[in-house]
Design a protein around this motif. Structure first.
Motif, PDB file in Angstrom:
ATOM      1  N   LEU A   1       0.933  -1.229  -0.055  1.00  0.00           N
ATOM      2  CA  LEU A   1       0.051  -0.190  -0.096  1.00  0.00           C
ATOM      3  C   LEU A   1       0.853   1.115   0.055  1.00  0.00           C
ATOM      4  O   LEU A   1       1.649   1.507   0.896  1.00  0.00           O
ATOM      5  N   ALA A   2       0.684   1.857  -1.023  1.00  0.00           N
ATOM      6  CA  ALA A   2       1.409   3.240  -1.245  1.00  0.00           C
ATOM      7  C   ALA A   2       0.935   4.305  -0.255  1.00  0.00           C
ATOM      8  O   ALA A   2      -0.068   4.896  -0.755  1.00  0.00           O
ATOM      9  N   MET A   3       1.725   4.899   0.823  1.00  0.00           N
ATOM     10  CA  MET A   3       1.172   5.938   1.376  1.00  0.00           C
ATOM     11  C   MET A   3       2.257   6.444   2.593  1.00  0.00           C
ATOM     12  O   MET A   3       3.420   5.649   2.581  1.00  0.00           O
ATOM     13  N   ASP A   4       2.135   7.524   3.176  1.00  0.00           N
ATOM     14  CA  ASP A   4       3.045   8.116   3.847  1.00  0.00           C
ATOM     15  C   ASP A   4       3.188   7.079   5.132  1.00  0.00           C
ATOM     16  O   ASP A   4       2.340   6.360   5.820  1.00  0.00           O
ATOM     17  N   ALA A   5       4.822   6.480   5.250  1.00  0.00           N
ATOM     18  CA  ALA A   5       5.156   5.359   6.249  1.00  0.00           C
ATOM     19  C   ALA A   5       4.479   5.645   7.742  1.00  0.00           C
ATOM     20  O   ALA A   5       4.083   4.476   8.364  1.00  0.00           O
ATOM     21  N   ASN A   6       4.659   6.813   8.083  1.00  0.00           N
ATOM     22  CA  ASN A   6       4.358   6.798   9.496  1.00  0.00           C
ATOM     23  C   ASN A   6       2.928   6.682   9.869  1.00  0.00           C
ATOM     24  O   ASN A   6       2.385   6.070  10.753  1.00  0.00           O
TER      25      ASN A   6
ATOM     26  N   PRO B   1     -10.892   9.568  -6.261  1.00  0.00           N
ATOM     27  CA  PRO B   1     -10.870   8.298  -6.877  1.00  0.00           C
ATOM     28  C   PRO B   1      -9.659   7.760  -7.314  1.00  0.00           C
ATOM     29  O   PRO B   1      -8.641   8.281  -7.727  1.00  0.00           O
ATOM     30  N   GLY B   2      -9.091   6.538  -6.826  1.00  0.00           N
ATOM     31  CA  GLY B   2      -7.664   5.835  -7.266  1.00  0.00           C
ATOM     32  C   GLY B   2      -6.852   6.260  -6.171  1.00  0.00           C
ATOM     33  O   GLY B   2      -5.550   6.186  -6.758  1.00  0.00           O
ATOM     34  N   THR B   3      -7.003   6.600  -4.965  1.00  0.00           N
ATOM     35  CA  THR B   3      -6.032   6.906  -4.192  1.00  0.00           C
ATOM     36  C   THR B   3      -5.656   5.794  -3.246  1.00  0.00           C
ATOM     37  O   THR B   3      -5.013   5.815  -2.338  1.00  0.00           O
ATOM     38  N   GLY B   4      -6.747   4.519  -3.208  1.00  0.00           N
ATOM     39  CA  GLY B   4      -6.461   3.400  -2.643  1.00  0.00           C
ATOM     40  C   GLY B   4      -7.414   3.112  -1.572  1.00  0.00           C
ATOM     41  O   GLY B   4      -7.024   2.444  -0.548  1.00  0.00           O
ATOM     42  N   LYS B   5      -8.569   3.817  -1.573  1.00  0.00           N
ATOM     43  CA  LYS B   5      -9.529   3.162  -0.285  1.00  0.00           C
ATOM     44  C   LYS B   5      -9.805   1.780  -0.290  1.00  0.00           C
ATOM     45  O   LYS B   5      -9.640   1.280   0.638  1.00  0.00           O
ATOM     46  N   SER B   6     -10.312   1.373  -1.446  1.00  0.00           N
ATOM     47  CA  SER B   6     -10.622   0.061  -1.435  1.00  0.00           C
ATOM     48  C   SER B   6      -9.432  -0.981  -1.150  1.00  0.00           C
ATOM     49  O   SER B   6      -9.677  -2.100  -0.540  1.00  0.00           O
ATOM     50  N   THR B   7      -8.281  -0.397  -1.763  1.00  0.00           N
ATOM     51  CA  THR B   7      -7.047  -1.127  -1.698  1.00  0.00           C
ATOM     52  C   THR B   7      -6.638  -1.296   0.138  1.00  0.00           C
ATOM     53  O   THR B   7      -6.340  -2.441   0.282  1.00  0.00           O
ATOM     54  N   MET B   8      -7.000  -0.292   0.650  1.00  0.00           N
ATOM     55  CA  MET B   8      -6.845   0.028   2.022  1.00  0.00           C
ATOM     56  C   MET B   8      -7.618  -1.099   2.735  1.00  0.00           C
ATOM     57  O   MET B   8      -7.324  -1.840   3.806  1.00  0.00           O
ATOM     58  N   ILE B   9      -8.855  -1.256   2.448  1.00  0.00           N
ATOM     59  CA  ILE B   9      -9.742  -2.114   3.100  1.00  0.00           C
ATOM     60  C   ILE B   9      -9.435  -3.586   2.874  1.00  0.00           C
ATOM     61  O   ILE B   9      -9.196  -4.329   3.737  1.00  0.00           O
TER      62      ILE B   9
END
Ligand SMILES: Nc1ncnc2c1ncn2[C@@H]1O[C@H](COP(=O)(O)OP(=O)(O)OP(=O)(O)O)[C@@H](O)[C@H]1O
Ligand SMILES: [Mg+2]
Length: 480
Positions: free
Chosen positions: A205-210, A246-254
């Protein structure tokens, strides 16, 4: 001759027992039975507990039997000579258990116990409207009388918990979607499911590590928090709101959360539900250790809150020409769903949410501004998680996933461009996927640079102050 002797002795015993029962005074019979039991206990100081496979009025499979079966699985492989195999995870793997009349030993706090697997077959033909039950399976636990207390109070609870945990690991995880209520009947359930096999994980999952670590800590704490929630008298549930373009990874996060926690996912389609009563019936039919997801919560007009929608309706109606008004009215009349904001709030707060425990409720939206404040107020949604446009750190995760690189000379330029553009992780990922055979890393990165320049020059707006503020505060922790 031997048969005759056996028959003769049995008949004599039955005769004496009948005499004893009919002619001995009752208090003497009681005394003799008491001392008889003491003698047996002295000669055989062991107790036994039996766990039948089917129990209760409706002969449901006993939870205890299943838990014991799972608990004994590993031990049986080691010590039983004859094993039985059962397919689990829809045939993807096997669970081994000991065959009938096998025995395995177990130890708990230095106490030795023995488990045996048994079955009884019916002695006579039975006539019944229901299919005949050929055999009754059961487990028998044997232990020394002096350990009775610790076995019944602690050991059995331990076996149940361990067995349930093993079952949880062995089961196929499921992604459920709700069926239209007109189809619900004895044969068509409220929820249909497929195997949940989404490959997403927190690693990819690509997002800020902290911020990612904060979310992982939060869900880990939730998973281990059974006693904590019990002690503060709060239902064991947690609510998250994921918001972002859209496309920022909400479903991927779930999906990553579900995989991390090993939970099932219930993807609730609100538009297929007629009213709040149906919503409640659906929710009651869900199990614990699950994530209930309502995607794009703002897309249902009713859910934006009555105050908001009324205000909006008055404004829209006054702006519309008569024909549009008529079409809109007809559309509104044909829209079946009467699920209201209060119905959804009940699903978050109501008594249902505490049944079974270990529930996570996640709403997603592209427009947090459109949500009724009641939906996201403190205590209702425990964590608001913004999924922002792709930052440099998120890009590095994607580069590692897609191109297997941790650094490159072009990274600096990409970092600069990402800081000036609004590109979603989905768009960045699209540019990193190989389009032709034999494309090299540099080609992908250059393609991304071109795309970033095009987005920037194409007038993609810089994040305004409001967005900037929200980006710098990815997770707005709300007071529990
Ligand atoms: N943060 C991310 N990390 C890794 N991959 C991502 C990320 N965001 C998007 N992707 C990729 O983009 C695709 C689309 O992302 P996803 O469906 O999760 O977006 P979304 O925010 O749910 O969008 P929508 O609002 O349209 O539902 C995913 O399949 C994934 O491959
Ligand atoms: Mg989505």
């Amino acid at each position: 001759m031997a048969t005759f002797t056996f028959f003769y002795s049995t008949a004599t015993f039955v005769f004496i027992y009948a005499m004893f029962r009919d002619h001995f005074p009752q208090h003497l019979q009681d005394d003799i039975q008491k001392y008889g039991r003491k003698l047996v206990n002295f000669a055989y100081p062991y107790s036994q507990i039996t766990f039948d496979e089917f129990t209760g009025e409706y002969m449901r499979r006993s939870e205890a039997f299943t838990a014991i079966e799972n608990y004994l699985s590993d031990k049986s492989v080691v010590s039983a000579k004859r094993l039985k195999a059962d397919a689990v995870k829809d045939g993807q793997s096997l669970v081994l258990s000991m065959d009938y009349h096998e025995e395995v030993a177990d130890e708990f706090n230095g106490i030795k116990v023995w488990w045996s697997s048994n079955r009884t077959t019916p002695r006579s033909l039975q006539f019944s409207l229901f299919p005949a039950v050929d055999e009754k399976r059961y487990y028998k636990l044997t232990f020394h009388n002096r350990h009775k207390q610790i076995i019944t109070e602690s050991y059995l609870a331990w076996v149940m918990n361990e067995g349930k945990a093993i079952k949880q690991n062995n089961r196929l995880r499921k992604l459920y979607t709700n069926n239209p209520s007109k189809d619900w009947n004895g044969f068509n359930p409220k929820w249909s499911y497929v195997a949940f096999e989404h490959p997403a994980s927190f690693d990819t999952l690509a997002m800020d590590a902290n911020k990612k670590q904060e979310i992982i800590n939060d869900i880990n704490k939730f998973k281990m928090g059974r006693d904590y929630y019990q002690s503060i008298g709060k239902a064991w549930k947690r609510g998250y709101l994921l918001y972002g373009p859209p496309g920022t990874g909400k479903s991927t996060m779930i999906a990553a959360m579900a995989n991390h926690l090993e939970y099932d996912v219930y993807d609730l389609e609100l538009t297929a539900i007629k009213d709040n009563t149906e919503l409640r019936r659906l929710l009651i039919d869900t199990s614990g250790k699950s994530i209930l997801v309502i995607e794009d919560i703002d897309c249902s007009l009713e859910l934006m809150g009555e105050r908001e929608s009324k205000k909006r309706k008055i404004k829209e109606d006054s702006d519309m020409d008569p024909i549009s008004k008529k079409v809109k009215k007809e559309m509104e009349e044909t829209t079946d769903s009467k699920v209201t904001l209060s119905g959804v709030l009940n699903c978050v707060d109501g008594l249902w949410s505490s049944c079974g425990g270990e529930r996570i409720i996640i709403f997603t939206t592209n427009n947090i501004e459109n949500l009724d404040p009641a939906l996201i107020r403190r205590g209702r949604m425990d964590l608001l998680i913004e999924m922002p446009f792709c930052c440099f750190e998120a890009f590095k995760v994607l580069a590692k996933n897609y191109l297997k690189i941790n650094s490159h000379i072009l990274f600096e330029q990409i970092g600069e461009l990402l800081g000036k553009t609004n590109m979603t992780p989905a768009e960045v990922a699209e540019n990193l996927i190989p389009k032709f055979e034999g494309e090299n890393v540099e080609l992908h990165l250059n393609r991304l640079i071109e795309a970033l320049k095009a987005t920037k020059n194409g007038g993609a707006c810089r994040p305004n102050q409001k967005r900037k503020r929200r980006n710098s505060n990815l997770i707005n922790k709300k007071k529990k």
